[in-house]
Design a protein around this motif. Structure first.
Motif, PDB file in Angstrom:
ATOM      1  N   GLU A 503      34.988 -44.693  26.365  1.00  0.00           N
ATOM      2  CA  GLU A 503      36.302 -45.167  26.807  1.00  0.00           C
ATOM      3  C   GLU A 503      36.205 -46.178  27.941  1.00  0.00           C
ATOM      4  O   GLU A 503      36.853 -47.232  27.910  1.00  0.00           O
ATOM      5  N   GLU A 504      35.396 -45.886  28.951  1.00  0.00           N
ATOM      6  CA  GLU A 504      35.321 -46.765  30.121  1.00  0.00           C
ATOM      7  C   GLU A 504      34.759 -48.134  29.759  1.00  0.00           C
ATOM      8  O   GLU A 504      35.253 -49.170  30.217  1.00  0.00           O
ATOM      9  N   LEU A 505      33.720 -48.158  28.907  1.00  0.00           N
ATOM     10  CA  LEU A 505      33.128 -49.436  28.502  1.00  0.00           C
ATOM     11  C   LEU A 505      34.104 -50.242  27.650  1.00  0.00           C
ATOM     12  O   LEU A 505      34.263 -51.453  27.831  1.00  0.00           O
ATOM     13  N   LEU A 506      34.753 -49.574  26.709  1.00  0.00           N
ATOM     14  CA  LEU A 506      35.693 -50.260  25.824  1.00  0.00           C
ATOM     15  C   LEU A 506      36.903 -50.788  26.594  1.00  0.00           C
ATOM     16  O   LEU A 506      37.373 -51.897  26.348  1.00  0.00           O
ATOM     17  N   ALA A 507      37.401 -49.994  27.525  1.00  0.00           N
ATOM     18  CA  ALA A 507      38.603 -50.378  28.262  1.00  0.00           C
ATOM     19  C   ALA A 507      38.392 -51.640  29.088  1.00  0.00           C
ATOM     20  O   ALA A 507      39.338 -52.404  29.322  1.00  0.00           O
ATOM     21  N   HIS A 508      37.148 -51.882  29.527  1.00  0.00           N
ATOM     22  CA  HIS A 508      36.851 -53.052  30.352  1.00  0.00           C
ATOM     23  C   HIS A 508      36.244 -54.196  29.538  1.00  0.00           C
ATOM     24  O   HIS A 508      35.656 -55.123  30.104  1.00  0.00           O
TER      25      HIS A 508
END
Length: 690
Positions: A503-508
């Motif tokens: 989630e964190e990688l995709l969101a940024h």
């Protein structure tokens, strides 16, 4: 006289009888944790049943060495352990070991005794209240008092002499607490961002408190646990929070175990093993992100938190809330069958339009086509992150000879060995076997060795050449992902396997590239389409969630595979409808359960003998049995294996377990190694008479 049957944490499908010494006879009951001698070593086990000894026995039983000064497992824990053993086809002792905390004999002086404070004005009362410890009239386990306040043994002796504390032996009784009978709910929630999920958890906690219920939140990993724990403590300063995860030392785990047993908490947050703590009073269970791999145990017993937690609430009662992004096929099946209530509309869900693009080729001439290189360059210019999703680890899928066509393959698994250029080594993707490649072809001795297929290392090295000076990271494992700081100001190119779809990688990130789409289509597992769909939908769900700019999704594939793309971008209702129809037609999960019984031995006759014995023990009216037939090529030592495939209804799982494991245990002397692969489905829906 009496004896007991003790389950030991060993891969043996039987329990062992021991004599009960007179001095501990009153402490022994089903669920008591004991120390016994087994084949010359001391082991901790759990009493499964109490038996009477026949006087005419021709042999003498070994005696139990001692009882562990811990609370006996409750009846619901024993029943749950049995169901976990059934679900995973592990031994009863291996399942019960999940419930037994790591214990050191040096703690016995403290865990076996209880402390009472003589004066309510004592300074220790205030110190204990800071940690949420109350109910002083009932005393507390001495281990809690000593470790929570950091009091030395010498100080405790001084307090006893001054009559400030009283210490008595613990009277460990089986916990008989039961939740009040009422109608309990099983709900599915579709979550949004991590911040929206925090708000949802807060609402569930508030609702539970209004009903006077304790809450257990089961999380997939330590990082998300830390985030929720820190923020929930800030939002609810008067609530008593406890956490439990694998980072705790054995002593800290015992402290948490004792505090949970005493009930000194309102909300418990934990990772996978926390569900097996003595959480007798939990009325609301929350499973967060059920499709995260952190919920699966890669050690025996191979349980999944989704299936184990469902079994728990079926035994004990309590609400079950499952919070995820995209439901998998089993959850979707449960929603269709009324097993879960859908709560999708109860929270705000962010939506973002993605620009979908297709890059095709007749024959690949470069690792990444020019159009994809251009898209990455544009993203770098815009100071945005890009993710390139690659299916294979290593440098290449295979290494072989361009003259004669030879390629290195695993002698055990009959699959191509992956080439790791940096280490100059070949490794089997199934069993991990390593081979050092020769400089010349082993078959024709030609010098023209070449690689086939793109692994993550090859794509990474290509990007380093094309985009020199740009921050490029490679993610092939959860550890590599956890070490990455995605909030750095400079743009990044992230090339990774499914571990990068976080989630964190995709969101940024604002650019998502699926490299070699066809690599995912033909893997030898019936769940591959479902898993591929979930990963794509998860990526679309979170891509660019923290960015105001538009996002792009590029699919790279050969022309001949274009026709397979569209279904993976359909809504879940449309994609899963077709998948369920296929599964029901062939009686595959989630419509039914499926068990693979895999027999491995160099002796084919012995393999077939064991599998045919299993087949003969089963009633063909209750089970659908295929085989024996040769093991699939993706299984370890496939050339030495045969297997049965057994399809079954959930109601007969325990019968299947008893019959199959009895045969396996009786045939251990044949030298045949037997493994199981279980695909569970939902248990029968429990009807509520209230």
């Amino acid at each position: 006289m009496k004896s007991v049957s003790v389950a030991l944490p060993l891969p043996i499908y039987k329990v062992f009888d021991y004599d009960v010494p007179q001095n501990i006879s009153e402490k022994i009951q089903p669920g008591t944790m004991v120390e016994v001698e087994f084949h010359g070593s001391h082991r901790f086990g759990c009493v499964w049943s109490v038996n009477s000894i026949e006087k005419d026995k021709e042999y003498e039983l070994k005696s139990i060495l001692s009882c562990l000064p811990l609370e006996p497992l409750a009846d619901w824990q024993l029943e749950w352990a049995k169901r976990i053993a059934n679900q995973t086809f592990s031994s009863l002792g291996e399942a019960l070991e999940l419930f037994i905390p790591k214990y050191h004999r040096s703690w016995e002086k403290w865990t076996s005794r209880r402390i009472f404070l003589a004066n309510e004005d004592d300074e220790y009362f205030l110190d204990l209240k800071k940690y949420g410890v109350d109910h002083f009239s009932q005393g507390m386990n001495l281990f809690i008092f000593k470790d929570l306040l950091g009091i030395t043994s010498k100080k405790i002796d001084q307090l006893i002499k001054k009559n400030r504390i009283t210490i008595v032996d613990e009277d460990f009784q089986k916990n008989q607490y039961r939740l009040p009978p009422q109608k309990w709910a099983k709900k599915w929630w579709q979550r949004g961002t991590i911040t929206e999920s925090l708000n949802l958890l807060g609402k569930l906690i508030e609702d539970s408190f209004s009903r006077g219920l304790k809450v257990f939140i089961l999380l997939p990993g330590p990082k998300v646990l830390d985030y929720f724990l820190e923020n929930l403590k800030t939002l609810y300063p008067l609530v008593r929070f406890l956490s439990f995860d694998g980072r705790l030392t054995a002593r800290k785990r015992m402290l948490a175990y004792q505090m949970i047993r005493e009930g000194y908490y309102d909300v418990l947050l934990g990772t996978r093993l926390a569900q097996f703590l003595p959480i007798h009073q939990i009325g609301v269970q929350v499973l967060f992100d059920p499709n995260d791999f952190g919920h699966y145990s890669d050690q025996q017993p191979h349980y999944h938190s989704f299936h184990s937690l469902i079994e728990k609430v079926n035994i004990t009662g309590g609400d079950l809330h499952i919070i995820g992004t995209i439901p998998d096929l089993t959850i979707y099946f449960g929603l269709q069958e009324g097993y879960f209530e859908s709560q999708t509309g109860q929270i705000k869900r962010f939506t973002k339009e993605h620009k979908l693009e297709l890059v095709t080729y007749e024959q690949r001439k470069t690792i990444l086509p020019q159009l994809i290189q251009k898209a990455i360059a544009q993203n770098i210019t815009s100071q945005q992150n890009s993710i390139i999703w690659v299916q294979k680890t290593g440098y290449s899928v295979a290494l072989g000879c361009s003259d004669c066509g030879f390629y290195y393959s695993c002698s055990d698994c009959d699959v191509a060995l992956r080439f790791y250029q940096k280490e100059r080594i070949l490794r089997c993707p199934r069993c991990g076997k390593k081979v050092v490649p020769e400089s010349f072809c082993p078959e024709c001795h030609g010098p023209w060795m070449k690689t086939w297929g793109d692994g993550i290392e090859k794509v990474y090295q290509f990007l380093k050449r094309i985009f020199s000076g740009v921050h490029i990271v490679k993610i092939a494992s959860d550890q590599e992902r956890s070490e990455l700081n995605v909030k750095e100001e400079e743009p990044m190119i992230i090339v990774g396997t499914s571990a990068a779809l976080h989630e964190e990688l995709l969101a940024h990130s604002t650019l998502f590239i699926i490299h070699s789409f066809e690599d995912w289509l033909f893997l030898p597992e019936f769940q591959v389409r479902e898993k591929f769909y979930q990963n794509i939908q998860r990526a679309l769900y979170f891509l660019g969630a923290s960015k105001p700019t538009k996002t792009r999704v590029i699919i790279e594939t050969s022309n001949q595979y274009q026709k397979y793309i569209d279904p993976f971008f359909h809504p879940p209702a449309e994609f899963y409808k077709q998948e369920l129809e296929k599964r029901k037609k062939y009686r595959y999960p989630p419509s039914q359960g499926l068990l693979q019984v895999i027999a491995r031995s160099r002796n084919k006759l012995n393999r077939e003998m064991v599998l045919n014995k299993v087949k003969n023990e089963l009633d063909e009216k209750s089970f659908i049995i295929d085989g024996p037939f040769p093991g699939d090529s993706y299984l370890k030592k496939a050339g030495w294996s045969d297997q049965l495939v057994i399809k079954f209804e959930p109601a007969v799982l325990s019968i299947l377990y008893d019959k199959v494991t009895a045969v396996v245990q009786a045939r251990k002397s044949t030298g045949v190694e037997v493994d199981f692969k279980v695909y569970n489905t939902l248990p029968h829906k429990v009807t509520d008479d209230l």
